[in-house]
Design an enzyme around this catalytic site. Sequence first.
Site, short mmCIF file in Angstrom:
data_model
loop_
_atom_site.label_atom_id
_atom_site.label_comp_id
_atom_site.label_asym_id
_atom_site.label_seq_id
_atom_site.Cartn_x
_atom_site.Cartn_y
_atom_site.Cartn_z
N LYS B 105 8.01 -15.78 0.34
CA LYS B 105 7.72 -14.89 1.47
C LYS B 105 6.25 -15.12 1.85
O LYS B 105 5.35 -14.83 1.06
CB LYS B 105 7.94 -13.43 1.09
CG LYS B 105 7.45 -12.47 2.17
CD LYS B 105 7.58 -11.00 1.82
CE LYS B 105 6.65 -10.18 2.70
NZ LYS B 105 6.72 -8.74 2.38
N GLY B 166 3.75 -0.10 4.34
CA GLY B 166 3.50 1.13 3.60
C GLY B 166 3.33 2.37 4.46
O GLY B 166 3.04 3.44 3.95
N GLY B 193 7.62 -0.96 7.23
CA GLY B 193 7.68 0.14 8.17
C GLY B 193 8.77 1.15 7.89
O GLY B 193 8.68 2.28 8.32
N ASN B 214 9.69 -1.91 0.37
CA ASN B 214 9.15 -1.64 -0.96
C ASN B 214 8.78 -0.16 -1.10
O ASN B 214 9.40 0.60 -1.83
CB ASN B 214 7.93 -2.53 -1.23
CG ASN B 214 7.44 -2.48 -2.67
OD1 ASN B 214 7.07 -3.50 -3.24
ND2 ASN B 214 7.42 -1.32 -3.31
N THR B 215 7.79 0.26 -0.31
CA THR B 215 7.24 1.60 -0.47
C THR B 215 8.27 2.70 -0.23
O THR B 215 8.26 3.72 -0.92
CB THR B 215 6.04 1.78 0.48
OG1 THR B 215 5.16 0.67 0.30
CG2 THR B 215 5.29 3.06 0.18
#
Lengths: 68, 263
Positions: B105, B166, B193, B214-215
């Site tokens: 990535k 994030g 996002g 992720n977040t």
Amino acid sequence: MTIEITVNGKTKTLVAELSLADLLQDLGMTKGRIAVELNGHIVPRSQFSSKTINNLDSIEIVQAIGGG
Amino acid sequence: MSTTQDRPLLIAGVEYRSRLIIGSGKYKDFEENLAALEASAAEMITVAIRRVNLGQDKDEPSLLDIISPEKYTILPNTAGCYTAEDAVRTCRMARELLDGHKLVKLEVLGDQKTLYPNVTETLAAAETLVAEGFDVMVYTSDDPLVARRLEEIGCVAVMPLGAPIGSGLGIRNPYNIRMILENAQVPIIVDAGVGTASDASIAMELGCHGVLMNTAIAEARNPVLMASAMRKAVEAGREAYLAGRMPRRLYASASSPVDGTFF
């Protein structure tokens, strides 16, 4: 005779010229997935034993950690 | 019984049943990360490449001891890189670390406050990496022309942001994502996002081929439960996209027939 090298940004003094494999052994990095750069060039795992550490070498040892 | 006739997500010649890709950052520990990964049913997980801590306990397990590269597709990222040079270097290290694994990535950031991609450095890094044989999944802005250029360079997936990394603000510019999708011949994956399940559904309803987050999972009060919610949201959004939504109308349209009323 001693030589001075940089490992992951920290200065380290070695008593003699070692192989990269010896250095990794000294650092306790004999297992786990790592990758090593010597003076900006990747050293394949198969060359750890044959690669000699010289004075003023700069070494980066990395691993995979959590990230997004 | 499922009535969908969906095809798997194809990235660099590999088929994935799950269209959700999750991260491994910000979790309390590896175990919580693994539990979230299992609950999400994701088959691909991002990792960062960082210096080994020289003082670390050599018997302490590492991330890849817990999340097995044999079982999951590991997606090393270049997070934290602000130049093409650093990003390329990181990918080379990742490839060595993962025994020749070519999938990466690419993300080259522009500034610390927005974590917006530096598009010119991203394009330069993508050219180098593709030339070196990497399969590049690239994080980029939601600019349709840049997305098309990245595809032309040979990236295997283009990953526009929905909102800053994030931020959890959701898909802030769905019209741009639609424009990117219209032109695309490679998978388009919204990366960054997403804040909650409905955001992931919206991305999939737009026709995105996948979502990377992720977040949204790691910072949920219950990450494992949120991972499960995201699995369903991505599946629901995908099915809704395939089903084809009804048109929007300004006024009502009765669901019960007018004929046969007795009053």
